[in-house]
Scaffold this motif. Structure first.
Motif, PDB file in Angstrom:
ATOM      1  N   ASP A  77     107.683 -52.475 160.593  1.00 11.52           N
ATOM      2  CA  ASP A  77     106.346 -52.295 160.017  1.00 11.52           C
ATOM      3  C   ASP A  77     106.046 -50.801 159.966  1.00 11.52           C
ATOM      4  O   ASP A  77     105.669 -50.165 160.950  1.00 11.52           O
ATOM      5  CB  ASP A  77     105.294 -53.039 160.839  1.00 11.52           C
ATOM      6  CG  ASP A  77     103.945 -53.070 160.143  1.00 11.52           C
ATOM      7  OD1 ASP A  77     103.569 -52.062 159.501  1.00 11.52           O
ATOM      8  OD2 ASP A  77     103.252 -54.093 160.242  1.00 11.52           O
ATOM      9  N   PHE A  78     106.213 -50.239 158.784  1.00  9.16           N
ATOM     10  CA  PHE A  78     106.274 -48.797 158.583  1.00  9.16           C
ATOM     11  C   PHE A  78     105.068 -48.052 159.168  1.00  9.16           C
ATOM     12  O   PHE A  78     105.217 -47.139 159.983  1.00  9.16           O
ATOM     13  CB  PHE A  78     106.374 -48.567 157.075  1.00  9.16           C
ATOM     14  CG  PHE A  78     106.721 -47.184 156.673  1.00  9.16           C
ATOM     15  CD1 PHE A  78     107.964 -46.647 156.985  1.00  9.16           C
ATOM     16  CD2 PHE A  78     105.809 -46.415 155.967  1.00  9.16           C
ATOM     17  CE1 PHE A  78     108.291 -45.360 156.589  1.00  9.16           C
ATOM     18  CE2 PHE A  78     106.141 -45.133 155.576  1.00  9.16           C
ATOM     19  CZ  PHE A  78     107.373 -44.593 155.887  1.00  9.16           C
ATOM     20  N   PHE A  79     103.859 -48.446 158.773  1.00 12.74           N
ATOM     21  CA  PHE A  79     102.681 -47.705 159.207  1.00 12.74           C
ATOM     22  C   PHE A  79     102.341 -47.991 160.666  1.00 12.74           C
ATOM     23  O   PHE A  79     101.884 -47.110 161.390  1.00 12.74           O
ATOM     24  CB  PHE A  79     101.485 -48.025 158.299  1.00 12.74           C
ATOM     25  CG  PHE A  79     101.691 -47.521 156.902  1.00 12.74           C
ATOM     26  CD1 PHE A  79     101.667 -46.163 156.636  1.00 12.74           C
ATOM     27  CD2 PHE A  79     101.958 -48.392 155.861  1.00 12.74           C
ATOM     28  CE1 PHE A  79     101.880 -45.681 155.351  1.00 12.74           C
ATOM     29  CE2 PHE A  79     102.178 -47.925 154.584  1.00 12.74           C
ATOM     30  CZ  PHE A  79     102.142 -46.562 154.317  1.00 12.74           C
ATOM     31  N   GLN A  97     124.972 -55.184 154.208  1.00 15.95           N
ATOM     32  CA  GLN A  97     124.668 -53.919 153.534  1.00 15.95           C
ATOM     33  C   GLN A  97     123.173 -53.678 153.390  1.00 15.95           C
ATOM     34  O   GLN A  97     122.729 -52.541 153.300  1.00 15.95           O
ATOM     35  CB  GLN A  97     125.351 -53.872 152.168  1.00 15.95           C
ATOM     36  CG  GLN A  97     126.862 -53.720 152.340  1.00 15.95           C
ATOM     37  CD  GLN A  97     127.552 -53.358 151.068  1.00 15.95           C
ATOM     38  OE1 GLN A  97     127.130 -53.762 149.995  1.00 15.95           O
ATOM     39  NE2 GLN A  97     128.624 -52.594 151.172  1.00 15.95           N
ATOM     40  N   ASN A  98     122.378 -54.774 153.386  1.00 16.96           N
ATOM     41  CA  ASN A  98     120.920 -54.609 153.338  1.00 16.96           C
ATOM     42  C   ASN A  98     120.407 -53.822 154.541  1.00 16.96           C
ATOM     43  O   ASN A  98     119.331 -53.230 154.498  1.00 16.96           O
ATOM     44  CB  ASN A  98     120.234 -55.976 153.312  1.00 16.96           C
ATOM     45  CG  ASN A  98     120.561 -56.758 152.054  1.00 16.96           C
ATOM     46  OD1 ASN A  98     121.017 -56.181 151.078  1.00 16.96           O
ATOM     47  ND2 ASN A  98     120.340 -58.058 152.088  1.00 16.96           N
ATOM     48  N   VAL A 115     117.418 -49.626 157.922  1.00 14.42           N
ATOM     49  CA  VAL A 115     117.585 -48.482 158.829  1.00 14.42           C
ATOM     50  C   VAL A 115     116.959 -47.229 158.222  1.00 14.42           C
ATOM     51  O   VAL A 115     116.330 -46.435 158.923  1.00 14.42           O
ATOM     52  CB  VAL A 115     119.084 -48.272 159.158  1.00 14.42           C
ATOM     53  CG1 VAL A 115     119.306 -46.922 159.827  1.00 14.42           C
ATOM     54  CG2 VAL A 115     119.591 -49.405 160.041  1.00 14.42           C
ATOM     55  N   ALA A 116     117.090 -47.066 156.919  1.00 14.96           N
ATOM     56  CA  ALA A 116     116.524 -45.869 156.279  1.00 14.96           C
ATOM     57  C   ALA A 116     115.001 -45.849 156.419  1.00 14.96           C
ATOM     58  O   ALA A 116     114.417 -44.813 156.729  1.00 14.96           O
ATOM     59  CB  ALA A 116     116.923 -45.821 154.803  1.00 14.96           C
ATOM     60  N   PHE A 117     114.362 -47.004 156.197  1.00 16.83           N
ATOM     61  CA  PHE A 117     112.901 -47.043 156.345  1.00 16.83           C
ATOM     62  C   PHE A 117     112.483 -46.816 157.802  1.00 16.83           C
ATOM     63  O   PHE A 117     111.502 -46.130 158.074  1.00 16.83           O
ATOM     64  CB  PHE A 117     112.343 -48.379 155.836  1.00 16.83           C
ATOM     65  CG  PHE A 117     112.350 -48.488 154.332  1.00 16.83           C
ATOM     66  CD1 PHE A 117     111.756 -47.508 153.556  1.00 16.83           C
ATOM     67  CD2 PHE A 117     112.947 -49.558 153.692  1.00 16.83           C
ATOM     68  CE1 PHE A 117     111.755 -47.594 152.158  1.00 16.83           C
ATOM     69  CE2 PHE A 117     112.951 -49.650 152.303  1.00 16.83           C
ATOM     70  CZ  PHE A 117     112.367 -48.669 151.533  1.00 16.83           C
ATOM     71  N   GLU A 118     113.238 -47.385 158.703  1.00 15.94           N
ATOM     72  CA  GLU A 118     112.904 -47.209 160.121  1.00 15.94           C
ATOM     73  C   GLU A 118     113.073 -45.748 160.529  1.00 15.94           C
ATOM     74  O   GLU A 118     112.261 -45.187 161.282  1.00 15.94           O
ATOM     75  CB  GLU A 118     113.786 -48.124 160.984  1.00 15.94           C
ATOM     76  CG  GLU A 118     113.465 -49.607 160.786  1.00 15.94           C
ATOM     77  CD  GLU A 118     114.512 -50.562 161.372  1.00 15.94           C
ATOM     78  OE1 GLU A 118     114.242 -51.770 161.422  1.00 15.94           O
ATOM     79  OE2 GLU A 118     115.610 -50.100 161.774  1.00 15.94           O
ATOM     80  N   ALA A 119     114.138 -45.131 160.026  1.00 15.62           N
ATOM     81  CA  ALA A 119     114.377 -43.714 160.327  1.00 15.62           C
ATOM     82  C   ALA A 119     113.239 -42.867 159.773  1.00 15.62           C
ATOM     83  O   ALA A 119     112.757 -41.932 160.421  1.00 15.62           O
ATOM     84  CB  ALA A 119     115.711 -43.272 159.731  1.00 15.62           C
ATOM     85  N   LEU A 120     112.790 -43.211 158.577  1.00 18.57           N
ATOM     86  CA  LEU A 120     111.696 -42.461 157.961  1.00 18.57           C
ATOM     87  C   LEU A 120     110.422 -42.591 158.803  1.00 18.57           C
ATOM     88  O   LEU A 120     109.699 -41.603 159.012  1.00 18.57           O
ATOM     89  CB  LEU A 120     111.461 -42.981 156.537  1.00 18.57           C
ATOM     90  CG  LEU A 120     110.389 -42.271 155.709  1.00 18.57           C
ATOM     91  CD1 LEU A 120     110.647 -40.775 155.625  1.00 18.57           C
ATOM     92  CD2 LEU A 120     110.327 -42.883 154.308  1.00 18.57           C
ATOM     93  N   LEU A 146     117.130 -38.742 167.078  1.00 15.12           N
ATOM     94  CA  LEU A 146     117.185 -40.034 166.382  1.00 15.12           C
ATOM     95  C   LEU A 146     118.605 -40.587 166.354  1.00 15.12           C
ATOM     96  O   LEU A 146     119.570 -39.850 166.150  1.00 15.12           O
ATOM     97  CB  LEU A 146     116.664 -39.836 164.949  1.00 15.12           C
ATOM     98  CG  LEU A 146     116.618 -41.048 164.011  1.00 15.12           C
ATOM     99  CD1 LEU A 146     115.710 -42.140 164.564  1.00 15.12           C
ATOM    100  CD2 LEU A 146     116.131 -40.632 162.617  1.00 15.12           C
ATOM    101  N   HIS A 147     118.693 -41.873 166.609  1.00 18.01           N
ATOM    102  CA  HIS A 147     119.914 -42.639 166.373  1.00 18.01           C
ATOM    103  C   HIS A 147     119.606 -43.639 165.272  1.00 18.01           C
ATOM    104  O   HIS A 147     118.636 -44.394 165.367  1.00 18.01           O
ATOM    105  CB  HIS A 147     120.352 -43.392 167.633  1.00 18.01           C
ATOM    106  CG  HIS A 147     121.410 -44.449 167.380  1.00 18.01           C
ATOM    107  ND1 HIS A 147     122.712 -44.308 167.770  1.00 18.01           N
ATOM    108  CD2 HIS A 147     121.333 -45.652 166.758  1.00 18.01           C
ATOM    109  CE1 HIS A 147     123.397 -45.382 167.387  1.00 18.01           C
ATOM    110  NE2 HIS A 147     122.585 -46.216 166.773  1.00 18.01           N
ATOM    111  N   THR A 148     120.417 -43.649 164.229  1.00 17.55           N
ATOM    112  CA  THR A 148     120.279 -44.655 163.189  1.00 17.55           C
ATOM    113  C   THR A 148     121.389 -45.682 163.372  1.00 17.55           C
ATOM    114  O   THR A 148     122.564 -45.329 163.508  1.00 17.55           O
ATOM    115  CB  THR A 148     120.402 -44.001 161.804  1.00 17.55           C
ATOM    116  OG1 THR A 148     121.305 -42.903 161.892  1.00 17.55           O
ATOM    117  CG2 THR A 148     119.061 -43.506 161.312  1.00 17.55           C
ATOM    118  N   ASN A 149     121.003 -46.961 163.365  1.00 18.18           N
ATOM    119  CA  ASN A 149     121.995 -48.017 163.580  1.00 18.18           C
ATOM    120  C   ASN A 149     122.915 -48.154 162.378  1.00 18.18           C
ATOM    121  O   ASN A 149     122.549 -47.841 161.251  1.00 18.18           O
ATOM    122  CB  ASN A 149     121.300 -49.350 163.823  1.00 18.18           C
ATOM    123  CG  ASN A 149     120.619 -49.393 165.173  1.00 18.18           C
ATOM    124  OD1 ASN A 149     121.053 -48.727 166.113  1.00 18.18           O
ATOM    125  ND2 ASN A 149     119.551 -50.148 165.271  1.00 18.18           N
TER     126      ASN A 149
END
Lengths: 133, 560
Positions: free
Chosen positions: B292-294, B342-343, B348-353, B363-366
């Motif tokens: 949940d981005f925000f 692959q999704n 991961v990109a949104f979570e990293a952002l 930061l660790h990106t899965n």
């Protein structure tokens, strides 16, 4: 399997893995479906799993491992169950288990493996249809 | 802040707008009757200045680098330097993991993060019965200083910062790290890095405890005391919400339970006679970046504000660094799907952002394949590239806290603070986090949230792409990374050889000093360093401490 007697399930985590979110969610769902669930907690040796299953006189063992140790631990549990003549207990497994490992696990007597994304209703249905005693 | 008259005008306009929207709803209803996030916070149709009337810029936000640090802990944030890109890695043997670290450093990673196998994390040597099936599986197997030497071979420890995910035996692995550095000619004053050393969340969420809470807390404070004097640039603890969230908590619970644990550590260090500003600047934190981005962005901002106030108001810290939450973030492993893996790159990109917009320090990106197995080299590379794209290509690093001032994010930040504070108050009333864990309160709260989340998925109230919607028939993935079971055999061989060749009387002597220190009050770090240098094994050192402290058996925290 009479309709009056509740299905008894041992939910357990053999090995050192502490990821117990999945097994607890499954245990809660089985309870909500009317089964009796005994959760052992994690860090159980295969021997402890088998002894608990026999002592609690369960119909089902549901075990989970996310650490990759299933290839040793799950067959070991099956071996000990057979040694004690308790291999009429339905045994299912879950966790992070590569598909290519599943045939070997089934060959040693584990009935079904449920991976990530499994709907708990499918586990409930499977148990009800396959419980042996 | 808007003037009173303006607000009146606004309120009138908003009421009119709401009425006209309501009229249209009969014909065109919204997708759901109510909108609510994972923390149970209801989400409004729209946010406006009316939602942030409470906001006092200087006291609630402040400028970056200023109390209460809502907008960030440094004044220039990523305009100065990007976050540390730190991929958690380690598997099989020390030699194999050493190769992976060099690969990651070659790819532009800026810090190391060591994953240990479960026997190491629970204080068993590879030849122990409890280690069967687990050696080298979820991380690298470390039995003695010899393995640690191999793990960092040709990696200059004065040039990298190293994070080690180690808790119950944290003192031993830190001692080994110090000893390896010394062999390289690097004094401990120069070492930079982190040990997780957060035992409380092991009892509630992660499971790799060894000793009962009381002696465990003593080990934690011994490490804090030792480092504040001898290893001043070391983060002595990484107070972790990550695993609390992975175990199923909400965002609010993650903040609340993490900070409650933090309070317990500060309290313990004060009780041990340390001065707050002598150790608090080296406390670090570790959070999860969920979907949940925000809500996530607001969570990071809320944690900073809340901790700053706790340190200043409750503990009387004077040094601003004592009030700053510096944190590492990892994207949420529990949001990865085994279906259509692959999704996961997109998730991961949104979570990293969200982590970056939340102002993370590292930061660790899965990797996309982590719901299936240990990450392959290619998957890790994509994950690292994701961070590099966020850092260099999309412009989010050009100003500090770009979400600051968003009506929605500011109001969410406030609500998360408030709800987390309520939890902390309840935990205080129970006698603090250790007591709340002993009662099973925290475990139960997490478990209930996990079950609720799963039920939402099963009722399709929560869509998980590829899992409960948009499924496809797919090929089963093959060629997954696997750990060779021979790792255990070679670790056992190495142990046999080590025990035959080392000076065993020296080992015995150092373990005896450790036993005496454990029974008394001396700082355990000194005898542990001596034992490690004498090549006493991790299992031997832990057994010595088990004999004095006993073992924790866990609390039965399951049930309704």
């Amino acid at each position: 399997m009479g309709s009056k007697k509740k299905i008894r399930v041992l939910a357990t985590k053999p090995g050192l893995d502490g990821h117990d979110r999945g097994i607890k969610v499954v245990a809660s769902a089985l309870m909500d479906a009317g089964m009796e669930v005994i959760y052992t907690g994690f860090r159980q040796t295969p021997l402890q799993v088998v002894e608990a299953a026999i002592q609690e006189d369960v119909d089902v063992i549901a075990m989970s491992s996310l650490s990759g140790a299933h290839d040793y631990l799950f067959p070991k549990v099956m071996e000990l169950l057979k040694e004690r003549g308790a291999d009429d207990i339905l045994v299912i497994g879950g966790g992070i288990i590569p598909d290519e490992d599943i045939p070997a696990l089934k060959a040693c007597g584990i009935s079904e493996i449920f991976g990530p994304g499994t709907n708990t209703q499918d586990v409930i249905k499977y148990i009800k249809e396959n419980v042996k005693r | 802040m808007p003037e009173k008259n303006d607000l009146e005008k606004l309120r009138k306009a908003f009421d009119e707008w709401s009425k006209s929207v309501e009229k249209k709803l009969a014909k065109r209803p919204e997708r759901k009757p109510t909108f609510i996030n994972t923390s149970g916070i209801p989400i409004e149709r729209v946010y406006s200045p009316l939602n942030v009337e409470w906001l006092d810029y200087l006291s609630d936000l402040g400028f970056p680098g200023d109390y209460p640090f809502t907008r960030g802990v440094q004044p220039t944030m990523y305009r100065g330097r990007l976050w540390t890109m730190r991929q958690y890695a380690g598997f099989a043997s020390a030699e194999e993991s050493n190769r992976r670290y060099k690969f990651l450093l070659d790819q532009g990673q800026t810090g190391l993060s060591v994953a240990f196998d479960l026997p190491t994390q629970i204080g068993y040597d590879s030849d122990h019965e409890m280690a069967l099936g687990e050696v080298g599986k979820v991380g690298v197997a470390i039995d003695s200083l010899e393995d640690m030497e191999a793990l960092f071979r040709d990696i200059p420890l004065d040039k990298v910062s190293t994070s080690m995910t180690i808790n119950a035996p944290a003192a031993i692995l830190l001692a080994m790290y110090i000893a390896v550095a010394e062999q390289q000619g690097v004094p401990q004053e120069k070492l930079r890095g982190t040990i997780q050393n957060d035992i409380l969340k092991e009892y509630s969420s992660r499971g790799t405890y060894i000793f009962p809470p009381k002696p465990s807390m003593r080990i934690v404070t011994d490490i804090i005391a030792y480092c504040s004097e001898k290893v001043p640039n070391w983060n002595t603890i990484s107070i972790s919400g990550y695993h609390i969230r992975e175990a199923g908590s909400t965002a609010v619970q993650e903040v609340a339970f993490t900070l409650a644990n933090g309070i317990a550590y500060v309290r313990a260090a004060l009780d041990a006679g340390l001065h707050v500003d002598a150790f608090a600047p080296r406390l670090s934190f570790f959070f999860n970046a969920h979907l949940d981005f925000f809500e996530e962005i607001a969570k990071f901002r809320a944690a900073r504000r809340l901790w700053a106030r706790i340190m200043k108001q409750r503990f009387g810290a004077k040094d601003p660094r004592s009030m700053m939450i510096r944190f590492h973030t990892q994207t949420a492993g529990c949001t990865l799907t085994a279906q259509q893996p692959q999704n996961n790159i997109v998730r991961v990109a949104f979570e990293a952002l969200a982590a970056v917009l939340g102002g993370t320090q590292s930061l660790h990106t899965n990797s996309m394949d982590e719901a299936l197995c240990l990450p392959s080299e290619q998957a890790v590379q994509v994950a690292l590239r994701t961070q590099q794209i966020v850092g260099h290509e999309i412009g989010v690093t050009e100003t500090v806290d770009p979400m600051g001032g968003s009506y929605y994010v500011e109001e969410l930040t406030r609500q998360i603070c408030e709800r987390a504070e309520d939890y902390i108050k309840r935990i205080d009333e129970m006698g603090g986090a250790p007591a709340a864990i002993e009662k099973g309160f925290i475990q139960k709260e997490i478990q209930d949230s996990a079950y609720a989340y799963q039920r939402e998925i099963e009722k399709k109230e929560r869509i998980v792409v590829g899992v409960n919607s948009y499924q496809v028939e797919e090929e089963k993935p093959t060629n997954l990374l696997r750990v060779d079971p021979a790792v255990r055999v070679s670790q056992v061989e190495k142990l046999k050889k080590l025990k035959a060749e080392r000076d065993n009387s020296k080992v015995k002597e150092t373990l005896e000093s450790l036993r005496q220190a454990a029974e008394g009050k001396d700082n355990l770090m000194f005898p542990i360093i001596d034992a490690v240098k004498a090549y006493a094994t991790l299992g031997e050192i832990c057994d010595t401490l088990r004999a004095v402290f006993g073992e924790y058996k866990g609390v039965a925290a399951f049930g309704s």
